[in-house]
Design a protein around this motif. Structure first.
Motif, mmCIF file in Angstrom:
data_model
loop_
_atom_site.group_PDB
_atom_site.id
_atom_site.type_symbol
_atom_site.label_atom_id
_atom_site.label_comp_id
_atom_site.label_asym_id
_atom_site.label_seq_id
_atom_site.Cartn_x
_atom_site.Cartn_y
_atom_site.Cartn_z
ATOM 1 N N GLY A 1 -4.941 5.036 33.950
ATOM 2 C CA GLY A 1 -4.450 4.363 32.790
ATOM 3 C C GLY A 1 -3.587 4.931 31.796
ATOM 4 N N VAL A 2 -3.202 6.075 32.342
ATOM 5 C CA VAL A 2 -2.128 6.904 31.536
ATOM 6 C C VAL A 2 -0.727 6.247 31.711
ATOM 7 N N VAL A 3 0.022 5.851 30.679
ATOM 8 C CA VAL A 3 1.306 5.234 30.819
ATOM 9 C C VAL A 3 2.212 6.348 30.611
ATOM 10 N N TRP A 4 3.012 6.658 31.787
ATOM 11 C CA TRP A 4 4.122 7.643 31.718
ATOM 12 C C TRP A 4 5.456 7.081 31.354
ATOM 13 N N MET A 5 6.162 7.543 30.308
ATOM 14 C CA MET A 5 7.362 7.066 29.783
ATOM 15 C C MET A 5 8.331 8.126 29.856
ATOM 16 N N ARG B 1 12.126 14.089 27.855
ATOM 17 C CA ARG B 1 10.771 14.268 27.733
ATOM 18 C C ARG B 1 10.178 13.333 28.553
ATOM 19 N N LEU B 2 9.038 13.564 28.999
ATOM 20 C CA LEU B 2 8.009 12.639 29.688
ATOM 21 C C LEU B 2 6.849 12.456 28.785
ATOM 22 N N LEU B 3 6.495 11.470 28.406
ATOM 23 C CA LEU B 3 5.427 11.120 27.475
ATOM 24 C C LEU B 3 4.509 10.405 28.140
ATOM 25 N N GLY B 4 3.161 10.960 28.161
ATOM 26 C CA GLY B 4 2.000 10.302 28.727
ATOM 27 C C GLY B 4 1.044 9.875 27.608
ATOM 28 N N TRP B 5 0.845 8.679 27.496
ATOM 29 C CA TRP B 5 -0.255 7.861 26.806
ATOM 30 C C TRP B 5 -1.327 7.161 27.531
ATOM 31 N N ASN B 6 -2.533 7.704 26.908
ATOM 32 C CA ASN B 6 -3.816 7.157 27.615
ATOM 33 C C ASN B 6 -4.031 5.458 26.930
ATOM 34 N N SER B 7 -3.735 4.805 27.723
ATOM 35 C CA SER B 7 -3.835 3.226 27.411
ATOM 36 C C SER B 7 -5.384 2.813 27.145
ATOM 37 N N GLU B 8 -6.300 3.469 27.669
ATOM 38 C CA GLU B 8 -7.814 3.320 27.626
ATOM 39 C C GLU B 8 -8.155 3.636 26.239
ATOM 40 N N THR B 9 -7.787 4.909 25.634
ATOM 41 C CA THR B 9 -8.279 5.452 24.472
ATOM 42 C C THR B 9 -7.228 5.530 23.402
ATOM 43 N N ASN B 10 -6.063 4.775 23.618
ATOM 44 C CA ASN B 10 -5.049 5.094 22.576
ATOM 45 C C ASN B 10 -4.749 6.361 22.054
ATOM 46 N N THR B 11 -4.736 7.357 23.054
ATOM 47 C CA THR B 11 -4.284 8.681 22.430
ATOM 48 C C THR B 11 -3.272 9.396 23.069
ATOM 49 N N LEU B 12 -2.599 10.367 22.791
ATOM 50 C CA LEU B 12 -1.658 11.109 23.350
ATOM 51 C C LEU B 12 -2.367 12.044 24.515
ATOM 52 N N HIS B 13 -1.791 11.637 25.728
ATOM 53 C CA HIS B 13 -2.069 12.541 26.873
ATOM 54 C C HIS B 13 -1.060 13.873 27.282
ATOM 55 N N ALA B 14 0.075 13.618 26.958
ATOM 56 C CA ALA B 14 0.847 14.818 27.302
ATOM 57 C C ALA B 14 2.267 14.393 26.944
ATOM 58 N N ASP B 15 2.937 15.565 26.316
ATOM 59 C CA ASP B 15 4.353 15.398 25.907
ATOM 60 C C ASP B 15 4.868 16.451 26.256
ATOM 61 N N LEU B 16 5.818 16.243 27.655
ATOM 62 C CA LEU B 16 6.465 17.343 28.265
ATOM 63 C C LEU B 16 7.974 17.167 28.245
ATOM 64 N N GLN B 17 8.643 18.385 27.630
ATOM 65 C CA GLN B 17 9.998 18.176 27.387
ATOM 66 C C GLN B 17 10.490 18.622 28.904
ATOM 67 N N ILE B 18 11.689 18.198 29.329
ATOM 68 C CA ILE B 18 12.099 18.614 30.286
ATOM 69 C C ILE B 18 13.032 19.602 30.312
ATOM 70 N N ASP B 19 13.083 20.756 30.618
ATOM 71 C CA ASP B 19 14.126 21.917 30.489
ATOM 72 C C ASP B 19 15.571 21.554 30.803
ATOM 73 N N LYS B 20 16.317 22.101 30.146
ATOM 74 C CA LYS B 20 17.689 21.532 30.227
ATOM 75 C C LYS B 20 18.414 22.120 31.600
ATOM 76 N N SER B 21 17.803 23.165 32.044
ATOM 77 C CA SER B 21 18.235 23.588 33.183
ATOM 78 C C SER B 21 17.986 22.915 34.520
ATOM 79 N N ALA B 22 17.122 21.795 34.508
ATOM 80 C CA ALA B 22 16.962 20.905 35.517
ATOM 81 C C ALA B 22 17.879 19.815 35.304
ATOM 82 N N LEU B 23 18.724 19.761 34.338
ATOM 83 C CA LEU B 23 19.396 18.466 33.969
ATOM 84 C C LEU B 23 20.983 18.937 34.193
ATOM 85 N N ARG B 24 21.908 17.957 33.852
ATOM 86 C CA ARG B 24 23.299 18.120 33.737
ATOM 87 C C ARG B 24 23.717 17.544 32.534
ATOM 88 N N ALA B 25 25.054 17.839 32.174
ATOM 89 C CA ALA B 25 25.608 17.364 31.242
ATOM 90 C C ALA B 25 25.658 15.719 31.057
#
Length: 364
Positions: A102-106, A117-141
């Protein structure tokens, strides 16, 4: 998605009315009169979460469609209304999906001032599960990370970074892998042959999908890696390009293995089956992949080496995101994206409303 396995018990009674030879019934379940829906996910407890297309500059980046059809900010007002308001905020979201817990990933594509970022929100408990910033080294301009697949078995998310095709900057699509425990991000298979758009025009309702340059000339749009999905057993990751007519696949175990480099990964890619130009797909619990057909207002089913049209309906004007829910239905967004000025030679040809629709999962 593993969660679609949990839907199996709901499929049996629906399969009786959705067998070969009987037309699938397409049902409107939600209406959007202002901004377009992007992608959709339905949680195990039945909550319908929809991203709002960033091209429309939505006030709310993600919404929950309530039982009465009204929309509420998701996951909270502060997250949904953007970083420019309040203390938190998602900038630009298309990709949304839910895991079996039930974790909604956005997937927030970020902005000039906010990191992706990847934001994970627990839809069962309505709480933050994870907030993962994506390192710029894995992306392009010119990165455009919008669709993704969740590998629960290995704790990874596989992001399709289309880059911006021939719209802006070099076309160097890649898969970005994010480890959900450590947040580490890796960029793999950049500019692989199978990720690059073929030289094929997309024509919808007689109109060429093209951008209008400042000098008035047309830029026939070529979009690469975009639709991506994972099998329910987490064995295969499937992918394709927007303009292309082929679905490929690669073993998830190889993608997730940090000891396998891009050159070696390339040898594991194989053709799976045909498709039409598309912007979304998802795994069918009864086998194959549901895939959109943006040129023909249709939804098809791709199995190994074969393709068939499941539904063709004028209401499916640019079918976009899919989700297989536990109620035995496939949900799909419709958003007339080809009529947005960015894709329609500078002309706004869209006419609201836009919809979320659904149809029963076909039987075996």
């Amino acid at each position: 998605m593993l969660k679609s396995l949990l839907a199996a018990s709901a499929l049996s009674f629906l399969s009786l009315s959705a067998v070969a030879g009987e037309p699938l019934q397409l049902e409107e379940v939600a209406k959007f009169s202002e901004t377009r829906p992007g992608n959709i996910t339905v949680t195990p407890n039945g909550r319908m979460i929809v991203s709002m297309q960033p091209l429309d500059g939505p006030a709310l980046r993600v919404v929950e469609v309530l039982k009465d059809g009204s929309k509420a900010p998701f996951p909270t007002q502060d997250w949904a209304d953007g970083p420019e308001v309040g203390e938190l905020g998602l900038s630009a979201v298309i990709g949304v999906d839910t895991d079996s817990n039930g974790v909604v990933w956005m997937l927030d594509m970020g902005s000039d001032t906010s990191a992706p970022r990847l934001l994970g929100w627990n839809s069962e408990t309505n709480t933050l599960h994870a907030d993962l910033q994506i390192d710029k080294s894995a992306l392009r301009a010119n990165s455009f990370p919008q669709d993704f697949a969740i590998d629960e078995k290995r704790g990874q998310i596989y992001i399709a970074d289309m880059t911006l095709g021939n719209l802006a900057g070099p076309s160097k699509p890649a898969i970005v892998i994010v480890d959900l425990k450590t947040g580490e991000a890796r960029r793999l298979l950049e500019a692989a042959e199978q990720f690059i758009s073929p030289g094929r025009d997309v024509v919808i309702d007689g109109g060429l999908m093209a951008a209008k340059r400042e000098n008035g000339s047309l830029n026939n749009l070529r979009f690469g890696l975009n639709p991506i999905a994972i099998s329910d057993d987490s064995k295969w990751v499937y992918f394709g390009t927007v303009n292309g007519e082929q679905i490929f696949r690669i073993p998830a175990a190889k993608l997730a293995d940090p000891s396998v480099n891009s050159a070696d990964l390339n040898t594991f890619i194989e053709e799976y089956g045909p498709k039409k130009p598309s912007d979304g797909m998802t795994f069918n619990p009864n086998g194959g992949l549901f895939v959109s057909d943006i040129e023909n207002s249709a939804i098809g089913l791709t199995t190994a080496g074969e393709y068939e049209v499941l539904i063709q309906d004028e209401r499916l004007s640019w079918p976009d995101g899919f989700d297989v829910a536990q109620d035995g239905y496939v949900y799909v967004t419709q958003n007339q994206l080809h009529k947005h000025p960015a894709f329609n030679q500078g002309v706004n040809g869209a006419k609201a409303p836009y919809y979320v629709m659904r149809f029963p999962v076909p039987g075996k």
